[in-house]
Design an enzyme around this catalytic site. Structure first.
Site, PDB file in Angstrom:
ATOM      1  N   HIS A  84     -30.001 -16.917   1.476  1.00  0.00           N
ATOM      2  CA  HIS A  84     -29.725 -16.607   0.208  1.00  0.00           C
ATOM      3  C   HIS A  84     -27.846 -16.784   0.651  1.00  0.00           C
ATOM      4  O   HIS A  84     -27.942 -16.544  -0.271  1.00  0.00           O
ATOM      5  CB  HIS A  84     -30.396 -15.319  -0.374  1.00  0.00           C
ATOM      6  CG  HIS A  84     -31.539 -15.364  -0.482  1.00  0.00           C
ATOM      7  ND1 HIS A  84     -33.132 -14.664   0.154  1.00  0.00           N
ATOM      8  CD2 HIS A  84     -32.416 -16.412  -1.594  1.00  0.00           C
ATOM      9  CE1 HIS A  84     -33.684 -14.963  -0.524  1.00  0.00           C
ATOM     10  NE2 HIS A  84     -34.176 -16.132  -1.256  1.00  0.00           N
ATOM     11  N   LYS A 115     -47.383 -10.008  -6.262  1.00  0.00           N
ATOM     12  CA  LYS A 115     -48.235  -8.595  -7.049  1.00  0.00           C
ATOM     13  C   LYS A 115     -47.712  -8.241  -5.864  1.00  0.00           C
ATOM     14  O   LYS A 115     -48.155  -5.820  -5.811  1.00  0.00           O
ATOM     15  CB  LYS A 115     -49.031  -8.064  -7.205  1.00  0.00           C
ATOM     16  CG  LYS A 115     -49.171  -9.703  -8.365  1.00  0.00           C
ATOM     17  CD  LYS A 115     -50.433  -9.221  -9.437  1.00  0.00           C
ATOM     18  CE  LYS A 115     -50.993 -10.068  -9.979  1.00  0.00           C
ATOM     19  NZ  LYS A 115     -50.663 -11.238 -10.179  1.00  0.00           N
ATOM     20  N   ARG A 133     -34.037 -26.528   1.245  1.00  0.00           N
ATOM     21  CA  ARG A 133     -33.840 -25.980   2.417  1.00  0.00           C
ATOM     22  C   ARG A 133     -34.713 -27.504   2.883  1.00  0.00           C
ATOM     23  O   ARG A 133     -34.795 -28.465   3.710  1.00  0.00           O
ATOM     24  CB  ARG A 133     -35.074 -24.886   2.668  1.00  0.00           C
ATOM     25  CG  ARG A 133     -34.260 -23.780   2.680  1.00  0.00           C
ATOM     26  CD  ARG A 133     -35.229 -22.600   2.620  1.00  0.00           C
ATOM     27  NE  ARG A 133     -35.619 -22.843   1.149  1.00  0.00           N
ATOM     28  CZ  ARG A 133     -37.010 -21.455   0.728  1.00  0.00           C
ATOM     29  NH1 ARG A 133     -36.954 -20.480   1.512  1.00  0.00           N
ATOM     30  NH2 ARG A 133     -37.815 -21.568   0.017  1.00  0.00           N
ATOM     31  N   SER A 148     -38.121 -15.990   3.257  1.00  0.00           N
ATOM     32  CA  SER A 148     -38.527 -14.411   2.951  1.00  0.00           C
ATOM     33  C   SER A 148     -39.901 -13.836   3.622  1.00  0.00           C
ATOM     34  O   SER A 148     -39.908 -13.076   4.241  1.00  0.00           O
ATOM     35  CB  SER A 148     -37.798 -13.559   1.890  1.00  0.00           C
ATOM     36  OG  SER A 148     -36.806 -14.183   1.438  1.00  0.00           O
TER      37      SER A 148
HETATM   38  P1  ADP Z   1     -38.143 -17.900  -5.605  1.00  0.00           P
HETATM   39  O1  ADP Z   1     -39.006 -16.520  -4.953  1.00  0.00           O
HETATM   40  O2  ADP Z   1     -37.796 -18.834  -7.143  1.00  0.00           O
HETATM   41  O3  ADP Z   1     -38.665 -18.471  -4.217  1.00  0.00           O
HETATM   42  P2  ADP Z   1     -36.677 -16.864  -3.547  1.00  0.00           P
HETATM   43  O4  ADP Z   1     -35.886 -15.479  -2.648  1.00  0.00           O
HETATM   44  O5  ADP Z   1     -37.382 -17.355  -2.214  1.00  0.00           O
HETATM   45  O6  ADP Z   1     -36.890 -16.942  -4.800  1.00  0.00           O
HETATM   46  O7  ADP Z   1     -35.053 -17.777  -3.335  1.00  0.00           O
HETATM   47  C1  ADP Z   1     -34.171 -17.786  -4.529  1.00  0.00           C
HETATM   48  C2  ADP Z   1     -33.831 -19.687  -4.012  1.00  0.00           C
HETATM   49  O8  ADP Z   1     -33.007 -19.681  -3.476  1.00  0.00           O
HETATM   50  C3  ADP Z   1     -34.556 -20.259  -4.211  1.00  0.00           C
HETATM   51  O9  ADP Z   1     -33.723 -21.201  -4.645  1.00  0.00           O
HETATM   52  C4  ADP Z   1     -34.883 -21.325  -3.124  1.00  0.00           C
HETATM   53  O10 ADP Z   1     -34.844 -22.189  -2.731  1.00  0.00           O
HETATM   54  C5  ADP Z   1     -33.789 -20.406  -2.242  1.00  0.00           C
HETATM   55  N1  ADP Z   1     -33.248 -19.719  -0.975  1.00  0.00           N
HETATM   56  C6  ADP Z   1     -34.473 -18.979  -0.482  1.00  0.00           C
HETATM   57  N2  ADP Z   1     -34.371 -19.439   0.991  1.00  0.00           N
HETATM   58  C7  ADP Z   1     -32.909 -20.180   1.413  1.00  0.00           C
HETATM   59  C8  ADP Z   1     -32.453 -20.483   2.658  1.00  0.00           C
HETATM   60  N3  ADP Z   1     -32.880 -20.188   3.542  1.00  0.00           N
HETATM   61  N4  ADP Z   1     -31.749 -21.326   2.282  1.00  0.00           N
HETATM   62  C9  ADP Z   1     -31.096 -21.835   1.407  1.00  0.00           C
HETATM   63  N5  ADP Z   1     -31.424 -21.165   0.045  1.00  0.00           N
HETATM   64  C10 ADP Z   1     -32.533 -20.727   0.504  1.00  0.00           C
END
Ligand code: ADP
Length: 158
Positions: A18, A42, A90, A128
């Site tokens: 992120h 949840k 990704r 995550s």
């Molecule tokens: P969501 O629940 O909307 O998927 P996330 O917090 O998992 O939220 O991810 C938010 C955004 O960041 C999404 O566009 C996801 O694809 C991107 N993202 C998550 N992990 C990575 C990563 N390791 N590298 C690049 N982008 C990521």
């Protein structure tokens, strides 16, 4: 005109993947709003307030701010006078869902454009969810999340 982008997500918790997207977005746009989605999972590890606080504490960019939102993302984007939604891709597995969301959001609000950034190669396998799983089972996650986040995860598991 200020070029403003929203980077929405759950961020439960924020990972190096992120942060890489935030860093690159901060260079592309005048302002970036990292928007933590309320009420989706949840059983999150961290409350939205905790997630916001963690992201704020590691925010090292002058043009990045952290907020929360609920309801339709495009409504929030218009409210924030943001022309762009940033999402990270990704793998091919992200593509289908992201395409669906982007097309629906465009239909709902054509003034808001979704921009995709390819994940940094070092972080393209990180999510995550996976980090939480590995951590709960005792695996090492250093280097995959900021030090302060790892510390907070340790406190949570106590
Ligand atoms: P969501 O629940 O909307 O998927 P996330 O917090 O998992 O939220 O991810 C938010 C955004 O960041 C999404 O566009 C996801 O694809 C991107 N993202 C998550 N992990 C990575 C990563 N390791 N590298 C690049 N982008 C990521």
């Amino acid at each position: 005109m200020t070029r403003r982008a929203i980077y929405p997500g759950s961020f439960d918790p924020i990972t190096m993947g992120h942060l890489d997207i935030i860093e690159r977005s901060a260079k592309l746009f005048d302002e970036v709003i990292v928007a933590v989605l309320l009420n989706i999972d949840k059983q999150p590890m961290f409350s939205p307030e905790e997630r916001v606080e963690m992201i704020r504490s590691i925010n090292r960019w002058d043009n990045v701010r952290v907020s929360t939102f609920q309801g339709l993302l495009v409504h929030y984007a218009i409210e924030q006078e943001s022309q762009v939604i940033v999402r990270g891709i990704r793998a091919v597995s992200d593509y289908e869902y992201e395409l669906q969301m982007a097309l629906m959001n465009r239909r709902l609000e054509p003034r808001v454009e979704t921009v995709f950034l390819m994940a940094g190669e070092a972080y393209s396998y990180l999510s995550s969810r996976l980090i939480k799983e590995v951590f709960k089972l005792g695996g090492a996650i250093s280097g995959l999340v900021p030090e302060s986040v790892e510390q907070r995860m340790r406190e949570k598991l106590k």
